[in-house]
Design a protein around this motif. Structure first.
Motif, PDB file in Angstrom:
ATOM      1  N   LYS A  25       0.166  -1.696   1.206  1.00  0.00           N
ATOM      2  CA  LYS A  25      -1.144  -1.527   1.143  1.00  0.00           C
ATOM      3  C   LYS A  25      -1.136  -0.067   1.693  1.00  0.00           C
ATOM      4  O   LYS A  25      -1.584   0.389   1.693  1.00  0.00           O
ATOM      5  CB  LYS A  25      -1.559  -2.422   1.862  1.00  0.00           C
ATOM      6  CG  LYS A  25      -3.281  -2.676   1.731  1.00  0.00           C
ATOM      7  CD  LYS A  25      -4.272  -4.032   2.532  1.00  0.00           C
ATOM      8  CE  LYS A  25      -5.164  -3.827   3.431  1.00  0.00           C
ATOM      9  NZ  LYS A  25      -5.845  -4.394   3.458  1.00  0.00           N
ATOM     10  N   ASN A  26      -0.125  -0.364   3.440  1.00  0.00           N
ATOM     11  CA  ASN A  26      -1.077   1.333   4.077  1.00  0.00           C
ATOM     12  C   ASN A  26       0.062   1.996   3.245  1.00  0.00           C
ATOM     13  O   ASN A  26      -0.636   3.526   3.699  1.00  0.00           O
ATOM     14  CB  ASN A  26       0.107   0.560   5.234  1.00  0.00           C
ATOM     15  CG  ASN A  26      -0.799  -0.401   6.758  1.00  0.00           C
ATOM     16  OD1 ASN A  26      -2.051  -0.735   6.202  1.00  0.00           O
ATOM     17  ND2 ASN A  26       0.401  -0.370   7.203  1.00  0.00           N
ATOM     18  N   PHE A  27       1.252   2.409   2.548  1.00  0.00           N
ATOM     19  CA  PHE A  27       1.766   3.150   2.100  1.00  0.00           C
ATOM     20  C   PHE A  27       0.623   3.794   0.935  1.00  0.00           C
ATOM     21  O   PHE A  27      -0.251   4.709   0.829  1.00  0.00           O
ATOM     22  CB  PHE A  27       2.340   3.237   1.175  1.00  0.00           C
ATOM     23  CG  PHE A  27       4.325   3.298   1.891  1.00  0.00           C
ATOM     24  CD1 PHE A  27       4.034   3.256   2.970  1.00  0.00           C
ATOM     25  CD2 PHE A  27       5.708   2.916   0.893  1.00  0.00           C
ATOM     26  CE1 PHE A  27       5.267   3.583   4.136  1.00  0.00           C
ATOM     27  CE2 PHE A  27       6.170   2.863   1.627  1.00  0.00           C
ATOM     28  CZ  PHE A  27       6.637   3.386   3.366  1.00  0.00           C
ATOM     29  N   LYS A  28      -0.425   2.928  -0.368  1.00  0.00           N
ATOM     30  CA  LYS A  28      -1.420   2.853  -0.537  1.00  0.00           C
ATOM     31  C   LYS A  28      -2.542   3.741   0.144  1.00  0.00           C
ATOM     32  O   LYS A  28      -2.633   4.961  -0.727  1.00  0.00           O
ATOM     33  CB  LYS A  28      -1.627   1.864  -1.608  1.00  0.00           C
ATOM     34  CG  LYS A  28      -2.003   2.015  -2.603  1.00  0.00           C
ATOM     35  CD  LYS A  28      -2.672   1.158  -3.706  1.00  0.00           C
ATOM     36  CE  LYS A  28      -2.863   0.989  -4.859  1.00  0.00           C
ATOM     37  NZ  LYS A  28      -3.584  -0.483  -6.213  1.00  0.00           N
ATOM     38  N   GLN A  29      -2.625   3.335   0.725  1.00  0.00           N
ATOM     39  CA  GLN A  29      -4.338   4.112   2.013  1.00  0.00           C
ATOM     40  C   GLN A  29      -3.925   5.112   1.640  1.00  0.00           C
ATOM     41  O   GLN A  29      -4.803   5.466   2.198  1.00  0.00           O
ATOM     42  CB  GLN A  29      -4.597   2.697   2.455  1.00  0.00           C
ATOM     43  CG  GLN A  29      -5.434   1.801   2.454  1.00  0.00           C
ATOM     44  CD  GLN A  29      -5.582   0.881   3.414  1.00  0.00           C
ATOM     45  OE1 GLN A  29      -5.352   0.763   4.443  1.00  0.00           O
ATOM     46  NE2 GLN A  29      -6.358  -0.067   3.357  1.00  0.00           N
ATOM     47  N   SER A  30      -2.501   5.474   2.112  1.00  0.00           N
ATOM     48  CA  SER A  30      -2.803   6.916   3.210  1.00  0.00           C
ATOM     49  C   SER A  30      -2.012   8.012   1.852  1.00  0.00           C
ATOM     50  O   SER A  30      -1.461   8.943   1.654  1.00  0.00           O
ATOM     51  CB  SER A  30      -1.150   7.104   3.840  1.00  0.00           C
ATOM     52  OG  SER A  30      -1.746   5.873   4.773  1.00  0.00           O
TER      53      SER A  30
END
Lengths: 147, 147
Positions: A29-34
């Motif tokens: 999720k953190n990858f995607k958000q960035s």
DNA sequence: GGCATATAGTTGTTTATGCAACCATAAAGA
DNA sequence: TCTTTATGGTTGCATAAACAACTATATGCC
């Protein structure tokens, strides 16, 4: 005497690895958000190549704890994404050496920062001493079972 | 202040859950060796039904920490294996209640014994005190991230 | 050199996950 | 009551894992 410290009600989480599932989902999720458009499995391959570029698929199997078909396909997908390149070894023609592209080198800093951030989110409310022991236990479990 | 107790070299195992991967593989292997022909994911669904039979797919999502499509398909496969049965609820026609078959009831004892055995193999050389702390840490991680 | 065996990698099949889109039913609100 | 919204479940698609079977090359041994 076997370790019988697990009551039935506690066995499930340990066996099914709910914690690591949760970490994996959060990191993705953190990858995607960035805007980082890679899977955590692909990231796990890049991770080892950032540490040492130009290693064989076999070495990637060992360091990522994945089997050969999994690495074949992860490298396939990373190649499609232009993140790595297979280079046949001159010494041993069975071997592919895997090299990072400049594209992949650019992702290192940001993704490692996100991985650290994810761990910090995971470990809120946990003391350093507890983490030390948890790491030892998980390492021992891995050693006991990796075979 | 963030928890920065993870050096780069230690981050990988924690994030990727090598320990729980190892446990899962060993449990699957132990199932196979005993002639138990189910996946550990299917087992994880049965596990919760053994604790309480006749719960909805939604409840299975929560207790197994899986999403709705995953449970739909696990129940599909368990139904094909004649391990469970979908029974439409009379109160709320959106809901399927999932019931174990006699076939599945027969697997409980053996599979739970294998799960305990697998944990014992995993925890060789680990003290009860260490396991207690590791469980607390993993539980806290799960609480922090389950969202 | 020639054969057996080991190693590196690939392919096929089945199962599972993650995400988005979707359908049906129920509940809430005007 | 009628419309909106929430909930339970399914389907489609892409990615990944486990396992077995396979190809190609290398190594060991006679």
């Amino acid at each position: 005497m076997p370790n019988n410290q697990f009551k039935k009600s506690e066995l499930y989480s340990f066996i099914t690895g709910k914690a690591s599932t949760a970490i994996a989902r959060r990191l993705q999720k953190n990858f995607k958000q960035s805007g980082l458009d890679i899977t955590i499995e692909q990231w796990s391959v890049l991770y080892h190549l950032w540490k040492e570029d130009g290693i064989s698929q076999q070495q990637l199997c060992e360091s990522t704890f994945r089997d050969k078909p999994s690495i074949t396909r992860l490298v396939d997908n990373l190649e499609k994404l232009k993140m790595v390149k297979r280079v046949p070894s001159k010494d041993d023609r069975r071997i592919n050496m895997i090299y990072l592209t400049p594209e992949a080198l650019k992702l290192q800093e940001q993704s490692m920062q996100l991985a650290n951030q994810t761990l910090n989110e995971a470990l809120v409310g946990v003391t350093n001493g507890q983490v030390e022991i948890a790491k030892e236990v998980l390492q021992q479990v891995y050693e006991n079972l990796k075979k």
